[in-house]
Design a protein around this motif. Sequence first.
Motif, PDB file in Angstrom:
ATOM      1  N   VAL A   1      15.957  28.350 -28.589  1.00  0.00           N
ATOM      2  CA  VAL A   1      14.921  27.330 -28.421  1.00  0.00           C
ATOM      3  C   VAL A   1      13.670  27.712 -29.206  1.00  0.00           C
ATOM      4  O   VAL A   1      13.121  26.916 -29.970  1.00  0.00           O
ATOM      5  CB  VAL A   1      14.588  27.191 -26.914  1.00  0.00           C
TER       6      VAL A   1
ATOM      7  N   GLU B   1      15.913   9.383 -31.807  1.00  0.00           N
ATOM      8  CA  GLU B   1      16.877  10.195 -31.057  1.00  0.00           C
ATOM      9  C   GLU B   1      18.140   9.374 -30.810  1.00  0.00           C
ATOM     10  O   GLU B   1      18.063   8.227 -30.366  1.00  0.00           O
ATOM     11  CB  GLU B   1      16.237  10.642 -29.728  1.00  0.00           C
TER      12      GLU B   1
ATOM     13  N   ARG C   1      18.729  25.780 -14.231  1.00  0.00           N
ATOM     14  CA  ARG C   1      17.922  26.670 -15.078  1.00  0.00           C
ATOM     15  C   ARG C   1      16.691  25.957 -15.618  1.00  0.00           C
ATOM     16  O   ARG C   1      15.653  26.552 -15.837  1.00  0.00           O
ATOM     17  CB  ARG C   1      18.756  27.165 -16.258  1.00  0.00           C
TER      18      ARG C   1
ATOM     19  N   VAL D   1      20.451   7.947 -36.582  1.00  0.00           N
ATOM     20  CA  VAL D   1      20.045   7.873 -37.988  1.00  0.00           C
ATOM     21  C   VAL D   1      21.216   8.389 -38.838  1.00  0.00           C
ATOM     22  O   VAL D   1      21.846   9.387 -38.497  1.00  0.00           O
ATOM     23  CB  VAL D   1      18.755   8.696 -38.229  1.00  0.00           C
TER      24      VAL D   1
ATOM     25  N   ASP E   1      18.619  24.371 -35.474  1.00  0.00           N
ATOM     26  CA  ASP E   1      20.041  24.704 -35.606  1.00  0.00           C
ATOM     27  C   ASP E   1      20.713  24.036 -36.810  1.00  0.00           C
ATOM     28  O   ASP E   1      21.704  24.552 -37.320  1.00  0.00           O
ATOM     29  CB  ASP E   1      20.801  24.300 -34.331  1.00  0.00           C
TER      30      ASP E   1
ATOM     31  N   VAL F   1      13.435  29.354 -20.358  1.00  0.00           N
ATOM     32  CA  VAL F   1      14.695  29.617 -21.080  1.00  0.00           C
ATOM     33  C   VAL F   1      14.558  30.496 -22.325  1.00  0.00           C
ATOM     34  O   VAL F   1      15.558  30.795 -22.965  1.00  0.00           O
ATOM     35  CB  VAL F   1      15.432  28.299 -21.465  1.00  0.00           C
TER      36      VAL F   1
ATOM     37  N   SER G   1      13.221  21.710 -31.917  1.00  0.00           N
ATOM     38  CA  SER G   1      12.618  21.737 -33.259  1.00  0.00           C
ATOM     39  C   SER G   1      11.865  20.435 -33.508  1.00  0.00           C
ATOM     40  O   SER G   1      10.723  20.444 -33.983  1.00  0.00           O
ATOM     41  CB  SER G   1      13.686  21.959 -34.338  1.00  0.00           C
TER      42      SER G   1
ATOM     43  N   GLY H   1      17.268  17.064 -26.629  1.00  0.00           N
ATOM     44  CA  GLY H   1      18.393  17.738 -27.285  1.00  0.00           C
ATOM     45  C   GLY H   1      19.136  18.608 -26.287  1.00  0.00           C
ATOM     46  O   GLY H   1      19.371  18.203 -25.138  1.00  0.00           O
ATOM     47  N   VAL H   2      19.435  19.845 -26.693  1.00  0.00           N
ATOM     48  CA  VAL H   2      20.190  20.748 -25.815  1.00  0.00           C
ATOM     49  C   VAL H   2      19.450  20.988 -24.493  1.00  0.00           C
ATOM     50  O   VAL H   2      20.067  21.201 -23.455  1.00  0.00           O
ATOM     51  CB  VAL H   2      20.456  22.089 -26.540  1.00  0.00           C
TER      52      VAL H   2
HETATM   53  C1  LIG Z   1      24.458  25.145 -23.022  1.00  0.00           C
HETATM   54  C2  LIG Z   1      23.423  25.795 -23.899  1.00  0.00           C
HETATM   55  C3  LIG Z   1      22.551  26.712 -23.345  1.00  0.00           C
HETATM   56  C4  LIG Z   1      21.579  27.317 -24.128  1.00  0.00           C
HETATM   57  N1  LIG Z   1      20.717  28.188 -23.538  1.00  0.00           N
HETATM   58  C5  LIG Z   1      19.688  28.704 -24.259  1.00  0.00           C
HETATM   59  C6  LIG Z   1      18.720  29.549 -23.637  1.00  0.00           C
HETATM   60  O1  LIG Z   1      18.788  29.846 -22.455  1.00  0.00           O
HETATM   61  N2  LIG Z   1      17.694  30.011 -24.401  1.00  0.00           N
HETATM   62  C7  LIG Z   1      17.575  29.691 -25.724  1.00  0.00           C
HETATM   63  O2  LIG Z   1      16.605  30.100 -26.353  1.00  0.00           O
HETATM   64  N3  LIG Z   1      18.496  28.908 -26.341  1.00  0.00           N
HETATM   65  C8  LIG Z   1      19.540  28.404 -25.637  1.00  0.00           C
HETATM   66  N4  LIG Z   1      20.469  27.599 -26.255  1.00  0.00           N
HETATM   67  C9  LIG Z   1      20.308  27.290 -27.695  1.00  0.00           C
HETATM   68  C10 LIG Z   1      19.183  26.267 -27.952  1.00  0.00           C
HETATM   69  O3  LIG Z   1      19.180  25.287 -26.958  1.00  0.00           O
HETATM   70  C11 LIG Z   1      19.322  25.639 -29.337  1.00  0.00           C
HETATM   71  O4  LIG Z   1      19.243  26.675 -30.287  1.00  0.00           O
HETATM   72  C12 LIG Z   1      18.189  24.624 -29.598  1.00  0.00           C
HETATM   73  O5  LIG Z   1      18.245  23.572 -28.661  1.00  0.00           O
HETATM   74  C13 LIG Z   1      18.266  24.043 -31.001  1.00  0.00           C
HETATM   75  O6  LIG Z   1      17.265  23.076 -31.144  1.00  0.00           O
HETATM   76  P1  LIG Z   1      17.338  21.922 -32.261  1.00  0.00           P
HETATM   77  O7  LIG Z   1      16.068  21.153 -32.107  1.00  0.00           O
HETATM   78  O8  LIG Z   1      17.631  22.525 -33.575  1.00  0.00           O
HETATM   79  O9  LIG Z   1      18.605  21.048 -31.888  1.00  0.00           O
HETATM   80  P2  LIG Z   1      19.142  20.331 -30.573  1.00  0.00           P
HETATM   81  O10 LIG Z   1      18.560  20.896 -29.327  1.00  0.00           O
HETATM   82  O11 LIG Z   1      20.612  20.340 -30.725  1.00  0.00           O
HETATM   83  O12 LIG Z   1      18.609  18.844 -30.720  1.00  0.00           O
HETATM   84  C14 LIG Z   1      19.067  17.995 -31.735  1.00  0.00           C
HETATM   85  C15 LIG Z   1      18.809  16.555 -31.324  1.00  0.00           C
HETATM   86  O13 LIG Z   1      19.063  15.699 -32.430  1.00  0.00           O
HETATM   87  C16 LIG Z   1      19.752  14.552 -31.985  1.00  0.00           C
HETATM   88  N5  LIG Z   1      20.490  14.001 -33.137  1.00  0.00           N
HETATM   89  C17 LIG Z   1      21.553  14.556 -33.764  1.00  0.00           C
HETATM   90  N6  LIG Z   1      21.960  13.764 -34.775  1.00  0.00           N
HETATM   91  C18 LIG Z   1      21.118  12.692 -34.783  1.00  0.00           C
HETATM   92  C19 LIG Z   1      21.032  11.525 -35.591  1.00  0.00           C
HETATM   93  N7  LIG Z   1      21.878  11.318 -36.587  1.00  0.00           N
HETATM   94  N8  LIG Z   1      20.046  10.623 -35.324  1.00  0.00           N
HETATM   95  C20 LIG Z   1      19.167  10.838 -34.308  1.00  0.00           C
HETATM   96  N9  LIG Z   1      19.228  11.924 -33.507  1.00  0.00           N
HETATM   97  C21 LIG Z   1      20.174  12.846 -33.757  1.00  0.00           C
HETATM   98  C22 LIG Z   1      20.658  15.079 -30.886  1.00  0.00           C
HETATM   99  O14 LIG Z   1      21.089  14.043 -30.009  1.00  0.00           O
HETATM  100  C23 LIG Z   1      19.729  16.064 -30.201  1.00  0.00           C
HETATM  101  O15 LIG Z   1      18.955  15.444 -29.204  1.00  0.00           O
HETATM  102  C24 LIG Z   1      21.485  27.005 -25.504  1.00  0.00           C
HETATM  103  C25 LIG Z   1      22.388  26.114 -26.083  1.00  0.00           C
HETATM  104  C26 LIG Z   1      23.347  25.508 -25.295  1.00  0.00           C
HETATM  105  C27 LIG Z   1      24.303  24.535 -25.934  1.00  0.00           C
END
Ligand SMILES: Cc1cc2nc3c(=O)[nH]c(=O)nc-3n(C[C@H](O)[C@H](O)[C@H](O)COP(=O)(O)OP(=O)(O)OC[C@H]3O[C@@H](n4cnc5c(N)ncnc54)[C@H](O)[C@@H]3O)c2cc1C
Length: 477
Positions: free
Chosen positions: A450, A180, A197, A223, A442, A99, A161, A187-188
């Motif tokens: 990602v 989590e 995919r 949290v 994010d 991805v 992340s 996450g996403v």
């Molecule tokens: C449908 C979709 C398709 C995408 N496709 C791509 C792609 O093809 N390639 C690419 O590079 N990027 C893609 N992205 C973007 C990418 O997935 C995100 O930028 C990335 O996942 C961000 O990572 P993160 O760790 O910051 O957050 P996230 O992946 O959002 O993970 C955050 C996690 O924290 C948890 N959380 C939130 N609040 C709390 C809390 N209070 N206590 C405990 N847990 C909590 C959530 O449940 C989640 O599991 C896509 C995004 C989406 C929505």
Amino acid sequence: MPYIDGKRRPSREPRQVMGMQDPKVRHRNFDEVALGFTEEQARAEADRCLQCKNPTCEQGCPVNVRIRDFIGGILDDDFCGGVAALRERNALPAVCGRVCTQETQCEAACVLSKKGTPVAIGGLERFLADWDRSREPGMRCKTVAAPRNGKRVAVIGSGPSGLACAGELSLLGYGVTVYESLHTAGGVLAYGIPEFRLPKSILQDEVEALRTARVEFKFDQVVGRITNAQELLDEQGFSAIFLGTGAGLPIFLGIPGENQNGVFSANEYLTRVNLMRAYDFPKTDTPVWRGNRVVVIGGGNVAMDSARTALRLGAAEVYLVYRRTEEEMPARIEERNHAKEEGVIFKELYAPLEVVGDQGWCTGLRVQRMRLGQPDASGRRSPMPIEGEESVIECDTVISAVGTRAHHLAGKISDVKMTDRGYVEADDDGRTSNPRIFAGGDIVTGAATVILAMGAGKKAAHAIDEYVKNRPTGAKV
Ligand SMILES: Cc1cc2nc3c(=O)[nH]c(=O)nc-3n(C[C@H](O)[C@H](O)[C@H](O)COP(=O)(O)OP(=O)(O)OC[C@H]3O[C@@H](n4cnc5c(N)ncnc54)[C@H](O)[C@@H]3O)c2cc1C
């Protein structure tokens, strides 16, 4: 591999093309679309790599994967050496190989990209990660971690992340607990990106590898509601916290009629299909609205994923409404092409005005025809309405994929300084206004990618290590 006078001559063969499921078949199933390289293809593709002394591709990667060395592993027939080089910097290679936006990162920086055909770095990464996964668990290539140092760090959120931060901290010798809010990790990667995919089993394998590296996971832990940063630090003995809670709160357009039945945010739609396994129908009978004529609003990866998911759930027609042209769409070119091959109808230069309905049920989307004007602050040409050109696209489902933002809960987890828009303020290494709390992904940058989220998690892990090692005398940790 041809050698002349003892010197390697890289192959000049064209870039290898990965096998794909036939669009006529795949648009009705959730099996993975891209089939990966065969061993023969991987060797041929690796042979195109120049093995540059100064590998610019690695500078193009936010986690600085040792690209030259992992490709070198394939060239030398030392696949395990390649896997070790890959895993040293990347906790989720099978995910990234599928991805990542390689075309704008490592592959864009490949010397061969000047000729328009960079080495298929993502395909080779995927090949090696899958090769390792296909072996008996006991036979898999090992990663070497530092001895445990007796310190514990809490990671909040198991998206890329959080997972990258947890993996790196574990390699540095920390005990890591990931909190989590959902019942599964990723996450996403788990609730957003569809099965076709990124199969769930692949994500779970990579999570399992982290568990083997002694990362502990606690699920169903919101949290900020059931506990908070202060408790984790002061009562539960964690030395530091990483916040990786993402930006998963959907944005709606605010147009009339959006509250009717049949209107979804892409998040809700994809989460139901992913986490409640609607893709496994009829084995799993998920209460998900299937839709016969579906309109998706947006032009990013999320919009493509929603449109292609709607087709697979059985929609007869799926439209993608975007107010600029395809050229300006933020979605990866490959994803756009896949969507079109599968039959998604692109309606470029249309802006949504209103969801029309009958007795509370969506029956169509009224749209405005647009043209492109001068470039705006983002450098993209601004869409301008063409007066008098309005029409209705008949549909029973509208999926809004126009972006997400931070959930207000992020501010309740800890006392860190937030931006006006509700994101956590952090420096490039993830340091926040509270020296014991770090953040990345994010929740700091807004919706991104990602690999950028992983890069932020890894950098923060090193900043946490530095903080814990040099913490002021008398500090509570
Ligand atoms: C449908 C979709 C398709 C995408 N496709 C791509 C792609 O093809 N390639 C690419 O590079 N990027 C893609 N992205 C973007 C990418 O997935 C995100 O930028 C990335 O996942 C961000 O990572 P993160 O760790 O910051 O957050 P996230 O992946 O959002 O993970 C955050 C996690 O924290 C948890 N959380 C939130 N609040 C709390 C809390 N209070 N206590 C405990 N847990 C909590 C959530 O449940 C989640 O599991 C896509 C995004 C989406 C929505």
